[in-house]
Scaffold this active site. Sequence first.
Site, short mmCIF file in Angstrom:
data_model
loop_
_atom_site.label_atom_id
_atom_site.label_comp_id
_atom_site.label_asym_id
_atom_site.label_seq_id
_atom_site.Cartn_x
_atom_site.Cartn_y
_atom_site.Cartn_z
N LYS A 259 37.85 41.74 25.55
CA LYS A 259 36.69 42.64 25.11
C LYS A 259 35.87 42.08 23.96
O LYS A 259 36.69 41.16 23.16
CB LYS A 259 37.17 44.12 24.68
CG LYS A 259 37.92 44.97 25.76
CD LYS A 259 38.46 46.03 25.00
CE LYS A 259 38.76 46.99 26.03
NZ LYS A 259 37.85 47.75 26.93
N ARG A 333 44.56 51.28 35.29
CA ARG A 333 44.67 51.87 36.71
C ARG A 333 45.85 51.02 37.27
O ARG A 333 46.63 51.58 38.41
CB ARG A 333 43.45 51.53 37.50
CG ARG A 333 43.00 50.07 37.74
CD ARG A 333 41.63 49.80 38.18
NE ARG A 333 40.69 50.52 36.90
CZ ARG A 333 39.28 50.63 37.20
NH1 ARG A 333 38.59 50.18 38.28
NH2 ARG A 333 38.41 50.82 36.19
N1 BES Z 1 40.68 51.47 27.85
C1 BES Z 1 39.44 50.98 28.63
C2 BES Z 1 38.33 52.11 28.85
C3 BES Z 1 37.96 52.74 27.39
C4 BES Z 1 36.87 52.02 26.95
C5 BES Z 1 38.23 53.74 26.96
C6 BES Z 1 36.17 52.60 25.81
C7 BES Z 1 37.72 54.19 25.58
C8 BES Z 1 36.68 53.73 25.01
C9 BES Z 1 39.98 50.38 30.04
O1 BES Z 1 40.90 50.04 30.03
C10 BES Z 1 38.78 49.49 30.30
O2 BES Z 1 38.80 48.55 29.58
N2 BES Z 1 38.11 49.91 31.40
C11 BES Z 1 36.97 49.04 31.59
C12 BES Z 1 36.84 48.99 32.90
C13 BES Z 1 35.92 48.00 33.75
C14 BES Z 1 36.58 46.47 33.41
C15 BES Z 1 35.69 48.08 35.21
C16 BES Z 1 35.66 49.40 30.95
O3 BES Z 1 35.40 50.72 30.84
O4 BES Z 1 34.80 48.77 30.63
ZN ZN Z 2 41.11 47.51 29.56
#
Ligand code: BES
Ligand code: ZN
Length: 477
Positions: A259, A333
């Site tokens: 990230k 997931r």
């Molecule tokens: N933990 C994150 C989702 C999230 C993001 C929760 C911001 C709260 C605030 C999750 O694991 C994630 O990173 N999801 C990705 C999925 C994508 C790679 C398909 C996302 O939401 O960007």
């Molecule tokens: Zn994530």
Amino acid sequence: MSLLDWKTIYNRPEKTNTPEYRLDFYKKEKDEYVLTSNVKSEYLKLKNAEKKDQTYIDESQRIVYCAVEDFDYGSIRKAAAYSIKEIKKYGIDNIWIDDIEMKSAAAEGIIFTEFKYDFLKKKQESEKNNLHLNVDSFKARAQNIARFLTMTPPNLMTPTLLSNYMENIVHDLNLNINVEIFDQAEIEKLDMNLFMSVAKGSEEKPKLVILSYLGKTQSKIDKSLDFSQNSVKITDTTEYDIIMVGKGITFDSGGLSLKPPKSMFDMKGDMMGAATIFGSLLATAQEELKVNVKVIIPICENLPSGKASKPSDVVFGRNGKSVEILNTDAEGRLILADGLNLAEEFSSKMILTASTLTGAAIVALGNEYYAIYTNDDEIYNKINIAGEKTADIGWRMPLNKKYMKLMKSDVADFANVGFLAGSPTAAAFLNEFVEKKEFVHLDIAPMLDCDDITVFGKKFGGRPCSMLYELLKLLSL
Ligand code: BES
Ligand code: ZN
Ligand code: ZN
């Protein structure tokens, strides 16, 4: 490492001998002041009460008047929370609420707003929470525990520590909950390969926590699983009303699909699904609800390293389906998939997950609603009722296999990401791992930030812990 003193958050002050003040709520309608009690108040007219968040204190009558937008749960909770600053100015520390309907909402507002996270600051003479109420709210106190767990920094809330906290809290509160903590070797024996594909990137070892509460018989199970043979045996044959599976990522860096820095700031909160479910179970056990609940919580970190999963790795889930991990940041997931498959082996009609699963749910809903995915109208209705009861409402989104076509893989049964409809695709992915039971998935990523800072704090408000408790209560009826 020693645990932080979470009890300071949970405990409530004893009654003192100082004068008792009655909390009353008023609404201004034209020039009339409508009160929850039938007192006619000239005092408010005198003060010319105007704004929605105004609190007036009549010292001669010992009444605290709190302004509300309406006489509903959310408005009362908010008004009670807003009144605290004023109440403290007057040094009042005994509060009495008459109205039965309003009691729980007001108590919740006050307990929420008094939550302070000051464990890691130089000890100053910080203002103590000394307000005594004639009413308590375990569900609010339990939600504060969820907030505490979520807010604690990731170096102080590793998978091992989170599992220790859970055990310690259940033990110290003397609750009738059976806590089992499984380590990496046991997780591997359980064939939870998708869970391990996330966990293996970190030096910190994963944990699998299983909590069981048998409220219908007020008994305890002995063991959920037996590892003594070659293959793991399910030893708990209890009929559960619900099994809840919570995402327990204690820090989500994204893994090799790293990230950007700013997106990582809040990722200590990526275990809020686990924390809210845990909180709801605490309150359920505290109130001795007649319901049987099992909770499964896979816990690990998602970090990049030489051992981490690589985008395009293919891993077989516990149910035998192969997943191409195209994005290691879609890790929630993966750990839930194996958790859900394990949940299927216990007896229950229904499985519920709660997880901070997708940023896309925040794009869709802001911080107002969590996303509800289910094809079971009956449970959806119950969630709605529980949400209304606690002013903690979600919004229904589509749970549909159609979304799986966005996650086609050239080499595996499917990929772990689709490039459209981020939140519904994640839901469809989870549903691939539930075959035998009714399924509800709550994407609570929207709850990581809060709209109403006075009530829930800036972030990590622990929603929808209170709603989950009310849901369990509905299942107990
Ligand atoms: N933990 C994150 C989702 C999230 C993001 C929760 C911001 C709260 C605030 C999750 O694991 C994630 O990173 N999801 C990705 C999925 C994508 C790679 C398909 C996302 O939401 O960007
Ligand atoms: Zn994530
Ligand atoms: Zn995550």
